[in-house]
Scaffold this active site. Sequence first.
Site, PDB file in Angstrom:
ATOM      1  N   HIS A  72      60.777  29.926  36.111  1.00 20.89           N
ATOM      2  CA  HIS A  72      61.855  30.026  37.086  1.00 20.89           C
ATOM      3  C   HIS A  72      61.658  28.944  38.139  1.00 20.89           C
ATOM      4  CE1 HIS A  72      63.310  34.447  36.442  1.00 20.89           C
ATOM      5  NE2 HIS A  72      63.129  33.795  35.311  1.00 20.89           N
ATOM      6  N   TYR A 201      68.409  37.979  44.776  1.00 23.25           N
ATOM      7  CA  TYR A 201      68.075  38.859  45.895  1.00 23.25           C
ATOM      8  C   TYR A 201      69.339  39.061  46.719  1.00 23.25           C
ATOM      9  CZ  TYR A 201      63.038  38.316  45.067  1.00 23.25           C
ATOM     10  OH  TYR A 201      61.775  38.348  44.525  1.00 23.25           O
ATOM     11  N   PRO A 294      57.080  45.144  47.457  1.00 20.16           N
ATOM     12  CA  PRO A 294      57.283  44.246  46.316  1.00 20.16           C
ATOM     13  C   PRO A 294      58.329  43.161  46.532  1.00 20.16           C
ATOM     14  CG  PRO A 294      58.317  46.381  45.918  1.00 20.16           C
ATOM     15  CD  PRO A 294      57.540  46.521  47.193  1.00 20.16           C
ATOM     16  N   LYS A 298      54.246  39.579  45.576  1.00 27.42           N
ATOM     17  CA  LYS A 298      52.917  39.091  45.937  1.00 27.42           C
ATOM     18  C   LYS A 298      51.757  39.940  45.431  1.00 27.42           C
ATOM     19  CE  LYS A 298      54.093  35.438  48.014  1.00 27.42           C
ATOM     20  NZ  LYS A 298      54.407  34.558  46.908  1.00 27.42           N
ATOM     21  N   TYR A 386      57.045  31.744  48.494  1.00 29.64           N
ATOM     22  CA  TYR A 386      57.376  32.440  47.250  1.00 29.64           C
ATOM     23  C   TYR A 386      56.578  31.880  46.073  1.00 29.64           C
ATOM     24  CZ  TYR A 386      60.287  35.269  44.157  1.00 29.64           C
ATOM     25  OH  TYR A 386      60.716  36.208  43.257  1.00 29.64           O
TER      26      TYR A 386
END
Length: 399
Positions: A72, A201, A294, A298, A386
């Site tokens: 990704h 998201y 979550p 991480k 991220y």
Amino acid sequence: MRTTVGIIGAGPAGLLLARLLHRAGIESVVLESRDRAYVERRQRAGILEQGTVDVLREAGAAARMDREGLPHHGIELRFDRRRHRVDFPALTGGRSVMAYAQTEVCKDLIALQLAEGGPLLFEAEALEVTGADTTSPRVRFRREGRESTLVCDYVVGCDGFWGVSRAAVPEGLSRTFERTYPFAWLGVLADVAPSHDELVYARHERGFALLSMRSPTVTRAYLQVPDGTDPRDWAAPRIWDELDRRLETDDPAWTLRHGPLTATSVTPMRSYVHEPMRHGRLFLAGDAAHIVPPTGAKGLNLAVGDVTTFARALVHHRDTGDPSRLDAYSATCLRRVWQAERFSYAMTTLLHRAPDATPFDDRIQLARLDRITTARSAETDLAEAYTGFPLTPTERKSR
């Protein structure tokens, strides 16, 4: 029994540590309270940071991940019916993430350990860690109805929040920091191809939603729900209807694919850190020392950072006689842990709607999202966090 490193827990952290030590020529024994089938089907995280991917390759444990994992190169933020893609490589100098389920990581590491590594004992319940402040700490465990003792030079507790390892740190030396959130995640697996090739998201007035995946044919999705929600109260039509509403967009080219649900569960949301992460020759790793909500993906990656830090420090001590990196284990890990806690908290409060949220709170969330999508510096901070915080101080300086 005697070994150099006793590892409690055969989750991804304990298994990876055993693999790294084996590759370095250091003996270990892994104790796991559950059976192999349970460990290999335990559903957890599915996003691997760049550093985690690199460590798995370094450990010779990435062949199937590289064949079947899904790279990704960004995520999509969705809010106010808008879509915005965060391009990881463009913002981080080429770093990205990999979608590859924790269950698959465990399967790969178990197979390697049983074929090449030291003892991996399933259904071996650790009962107590003693002598952590001596040169020969011990793990008392029960297997096949009999109690035994594993004598070690070092013990690494990878046994999760409810394990016995953390209890071996004297209460007077322990400090804990935590926050609980008034909502949870309802997670589902569905036999349907993902509706987007990267994670989405979504911040919505009805609550947060996340669209993810496990494979090219399996969708993973989450909905923000009240804490204490019973998943049995959410039938499939209700779940798909809510995902449709929270993922809504003005883009007519995008639609959410529906399919049969194969699993439904609820995950509580909390932040937790135990300091220190080391006492004598006992080292805590993963959920035994810290938990993150979550939202920032991480948890697994922090555990990988912990055991990689320990393995490198132990090898350095063996090769040079210098114990300074082992002595610095807790401080080194905690720098990374607190950055991950910061990011996970920021992502959680950015995207979830609190039960008592006011119109002012809503506008602040939208302003934060607008800042990320219009200011490269803010977007870069998200992308760097991220894709992963450095594993070591040396790596931090190099970046």
